[in-house]
Design a protein around this motif. Structure first.
Motif, PDB file in Angstrom:
ATOM      1  N   UNK A 190       0.803  -1.223   0.000  1.00  0.00           N
ATOM      2  CA  UNK A 190       0.000   0.000   0.000  1.00  0.00           C
ATOM      3  C   UNK A 190       0.837   1.275   0.000  1.00  0.00           C
ATOM      4  N   UNK A 191       1.870   1.434   0.890  1.00  0.00           N
ATOM      5  CA  UNK A 191       2.663   2.685   0.819  1.00  0.00           C
ATOM      6  C   UNK A 191       3.349   2.876  -0.521  1.00  0.00           C
ATOM      7  N   UNK A 192       3.934   1.800  -1.057  1.00  0.00           N
ATOM      8  CA  UNK A 192       4.615   1.895  -2.362  1.00  0.00           C
ATOM      9  C   UNK A 192       3.633   2.251  -3.468  1.00  0.00           C
ATOM     10  N   UNK A 193       2.472   1.606  -3.441  1.00  0.00           N
ATOM     11  CA  UNK A 193       1.449   1.874  -4.447  1.00  0.00           C
ATOM     12  C   UNK A 193       0.935   3.305  -4.344  1.00  0.00           C
ATOM     13  N   UNK A 194       0.812   3.789  -3.110  1.00  0.00           N
ATOM     14  CA  UNK A 194       0.342   5.166  -2.905  1.00  0.00           C
ATOM     15  C   UNK A 194       1.304   6.179  -3.519  1.00  0.00           C
ATOM     16  N   UNK A 195       2.599   6.006  -3.262  1.00  0.00           N
ATOM     17  CA  UNK A 195       3.611   6.912  -3.815  1.00  0.00           C
ATOM     18  C   UNK A 195       3.624   6.829  -5.347  1.00  0.00           C
ATOM     19  N   UNK A 196       3.519   5.630  -5.871  1.00  0.00           N
ATOM     20  CA  UNK A 196       3.540   5.474  -7.329  1.00  0.00           C
ATOM     21  C   UNK A 196       2.361   6.175  -7.985  1.00  0.00           C
ATOM     22  N   UNK A 197       1.163   5.995  -7.440  1.00  0.00           N
ATOM     23  CA  UNK A 197      -0.021   6.633  -8.007  1.00  0.00           C
ATOM     24  C   UNK A 197       0.080   8.155  -7.884  1.00  0.00           C
ATOM     25  N   UNK A 198       0.565   8.623  -6.702  1.00  0.00           N
ATOM     26  CA  UNK A 198       0.698  10.073  -6.494  1.00  0.00           C
ATOM     27  C   UNK A 198       1.672  10.689  -7.497  1.00  0.00           C
ATOM     28  N   UNK A 199       2.824  10.060  -7.697  1.00  0.00           N
ATOM     29  CA  UNK A 199       3.817  10.605  -8.619  1.00  0.00           C
ATOM     30  C   UNK A 199       3.293  10.616 -10.059  1.00  0.00           C
ATOM     31  N   UNK A 200       2.552   9.578 -10.417  1.00  0.00           N
ATOM     32  CA  UNK A 200       1.997   9.546 -11.774  1.00  0.00           C
ATOM     33  C   UNK A 200       0.973  10.661 -11.959  1.00  0.00           C
ATOM     34  N   UNK A 201       0.057  10.803 -10.996  1.00  0.00           N
ATOM     35  CA  UNK A 201      -0.983  11.832 -11.105  1.00  0.00           C
ATOM     36  C   UNK A 201      -0.353  13.206 -11.087  1.00  0.00           C
ATOM     37  N   UNK A 202       0.656  13.397 -10.243  1.00  0.00           N
ATOM     38  CA  UNK A 202       1.275  14.720 -10.134  1.00  0.00           C
ATOM     39  C   UNK A 202       1.948  15.120 -11.440  1.00  0.00           C
ATOM     40  N   UNK A 203       2.730  14.203 -12.018  1.00  0.00           N
ATOM     41  CA  UNK A 203       3.454  14.548 -13.240  1.00  0.00           C
ATOM     42  C   UNK A 203       2.547  14.578 -14.465  1.00  0.00           C
ATOM     43  N   UNK A 204       1.486  13.786 -14.462  1.00  0.00           N
ATOM     44  CA  UNK A 204       0.625  13.724 -15.644  1.00  0.00           C
ATOM     45  C   UNK A 204      -0.427  14.823 -15.656  1.00  0.00           C
ATOM     46  N   UNK A 205      -0.910  15.224 -14.459  1.00  0.00           N
ATOM     47  CA  UNK A 205      -2.042  16.152 -14.440  1.00  0.00           C
ATOM     48  C   UNK A 205      -1.812  17.408 -13.603  1.00  0.00           C
ATOM     49  N   UNK A 248       3.740  14.434  -0.739  1.00  0.00           N
ATOM     50  CA  UNK A 248       3.921  12.990  -0.890  1.00  0.00           C
ATOM     51  C   UNK A 248       3.927  12.260   0.460  1.00  0.00           C
ATOM     52  N   UNK A 249       4.807  12.677   1.421  1.00  0.00           N
ATOM     53  CA  UNK A 249       4.768  11.966   2.722  1.00  0.00           C
ATOM     54  C   UNK A 249       3.461  12.182   3.479  1.00  0.00           C
ATOM     55  N   UNK A 250       2.857  13.384   3.297  1.00  0.00           N
ATOM     56  CA  UNK A 250       1.582  13.638   3.962  1.00  0.00           C
ATOM     57  C   UNK A 250       0.501  12.695   3.428  1.00  0.00           C
ATOM     58  N   UNK A 251       0.504  12.498   2.127  1.00  0.00           N
ATOM     59  CA  UNK A 251      -0.472  11.594   1.524  1.00  0.00           C
ATOM     60  C   UNK A 251      -0.254  10.156   2.003  1.00  0.00           C
ATOM     61  N   UNK A 252       1.011   9.726   2.071  1.00  0.00           N
ATOM     62  CA  UNK A 252       1.322   8.381   2.562  1.00  0.00           C
ATOM     63  C   UNK A 252       0.854   8.227   4.005  1.00  0.00           C
ATOM     64  N   UNK A 253       1.057   9.277   4.809  1.00  0.00           N
ATOM     65  CA  UNK A 253       0.640   9.231   6.220  1.00  0.00           C
ATOM     66  C   UNK A 253      -0.875   9.088   6.340  1.00  0.00           C
ATOM     67  N   UNK A 254      -1.616   9.870   5.532  1.00  0.00           N
ATOM     68  CA  UNK A 254      -3.077   9.805   5.587  1.00  0.00           C
ATOM     69  C   UNK A 254      -3.594   8.432   5.167  1.00  0.00           C
ATOM     70  N   UNK A 255      -3.017   7.889   4.092  1.00  0.00           N
ATOM     71  CA  UNK A 255      -3.425   6.550   3.639  1.00  0.00           C
ATOM     72  C   UNK A 255      -3.095   5.509   4.703  1.00  0.00           C
ATOM     73  N   UNK A 256      -1.911   5.660   5.323  1.00  0.00           N
ATOM     74  CA  UNK A 256      -1.510   4.718   6.374  1.00  0.00           C
ATOM     75  C   UNK A 256      -2.472   4.768   7.549  1.00  0.00           C
ATOM     76  N   UNK A 257      -2.859   5.985   7.964  1.00  0.00           N
ATOM     77  CA  UNK A 257      -3.766   6.128   9.104  1.00  0.00           C
ATOM     78  C   UNK A 257      -5.144   5.557   8.814  1.00  0.00           C
ATOM     79  N   UNK A 258      -5.597   5.675   7.570  1.00  0.00           N
ATOM     80  CA  UNK A 258      -6.958   5.226   7.250  1.00  0.00           C
ATOM     81  C   UNK A 258      -7.029   3.734   6.922  1.00  0.00           C
ATOM     82  N   UNK A 259      -6.036   3.216   6.215  1.00  0.00           N
ATOM     83  CA  UNK A 259      -6.087   1.829   5.760  1.00  0.00           C
ATOM     84  C   UNK A 259      -5.219   0.890   6.589  1.00  0.00           C
ATOM     85  N   UNK A 260      -3.947   1.258   6.770  1.00  0.00           N
ATOM     86  CA  UNK A 260      -3.029   0.332   7.432  1.00  0.00           C
ATOM     87  C   UNK A 260      -3.339   0.143   8.907  1.00  0.00           C
ATOM     88  N   UNK A 261      -3.882   1.166   9.577  1.00  0.00           N
ATOM     89  CA  UNK A 261      -4.239   0.989  10.984  1.00  0.00           C
ATOM     90  C   UNK A 261      -5.263  -0.123  11.154  1.00  0.00           C
TER      91      UNK A 261
END
Length: 291
Positions: free
Chosen positions: A12-27, A41-54
């Motif tokens: 999940x963290x790796x996938x989150x960073x990959x999707x974020x970087x693609x969306x950021x550079x593409x759009x 980027x780290x803020x987004x990873x933190x939010x995803x971690x708090x919501x899903x990984x917890x």
């Protein structure tokens, strides 16, 4: 299930960073600067971690605790079986042979049939019965783990009715949520011991069992066992052969429960309460730390 959770936690963290970087550079590149994107980027990873990984971590912890409980239960059952086997192969076999010899002595009239002999014969058979009950209790779980609490109580009562012919009347309003697993096991054993004690010593026709929650929520519960048997004259706890009641007494003391025993309206009443503010407090009953 456990392996899938581990894989998700790693991906999940790796996938989150990959999707974020693609969306950021593409759009979003025309709208978000490089520095702002790096901070997001780290803020987004933190939010995803708090919501899903917890939630995933909590689920893993629950699975781990369940596994540990199952291992502990298995180890306890194996130890109980080992002790039961040792009892059966040692003490129980010796007592059985001793009881056979005593019976043969009586049949052959080779020994005086006096009071001392009769006392010895009675003691041998009683100890033999107690040891075999202990073996049965060790070989089979006190409360079957696969059964709900009330189903275990109902099976206990049904077996008791069938084996003894004594009528048992159940009035149970005690919530399972108020009891720990340890308390359920110990209260089940207390009920079983009390019922056996009634059958052996009370000559009763009826037994009434009541379970009730305390009035204040979360403060405790009470259990009351009443029989219409012959009762007792002196303090039954002071008798040398009063094993059943002493076992209940010790169990109540170890669990921090209050225990009362006595006569009320021509009936013998045994109560167990948790905590000290008693749910059941029979009148005219002498309190004790544990018939």
């Amino acid at each position: 299930m456990y392996k899938h959770l581990k894989s998700l936690i790693l991906i999940i963290p790796t996938l989150t960073i990959g999707i974020w970087e693609y969306v950021r550079h593409a759009f979003l590149l025309p709208y978000i600067s490089m520095d702002l994107g790096n901070w997001l980027a780290p803020l987004l990873v933190y939010l995803v971690t708090m919501t899903l990984l917890r939630k995933l971590f909590a689920l893993m912890e629950q699975l781990q605790e369940q596994l540990q409980r199952e291992r502990a239960a298995k180890a306890a059952l194996e130890e109980r079986e080992k002790v039961a086997s040792e009892l059966h192969d040692g003490i129980a076999q010796s007592l059985f042979l001793l009881s056979v010899r005593v019976d043969r002595m009586e049949q052959s009239h080779a020994a005086p049939m006096g009071e001392l002999y009769q006392s010895l014969r009675k003691t041998v058979h009683e100890v033999n019965d107690y040891v075999r009950q202990a073996i049965d209790g060790l070989r089979y779980p006190v409360v079957p783990q696969a059964q709900p609490w009330m189903e275990s109580i109902q099976h206990l009562i049904a077996d008791y009715r069938r084996d003894t012919g004594i009528a048992v009347h159940l009035e149970w309003e005690l919530s399972e949520e108020r009891m720990t697993v340890k308390e359920k096991v110990e209260l089940y054993a207390t009920l079983r011991e009390a019922l056996i004690n009634v059958f052996k010593h009370a000559a009763a026709s009826n037994v009434w069992i009541q379970g009730k929650d305390a009035i204040e929520p979360g403060t405790g519960w009470g259990c009351k066992i009443t029989d219409d048997g012959q009762g007792f004259v002196s303090d039954p706890l002071s008798k040398k052969n009063g094993y059943g009641l002493k076992i209940i007494q010790d169990r109540a003391a170890k669990m921090g429960w209050t225990f009362a025993l006595g006569r009320e309206n021509g009936h013998t009443v045994l109560t167990v309460n948790k905590p000290d503010d008693a749910v059941f407090e029979p009148k005219g009953v002498s309190r004790a730390e544990g018939r």
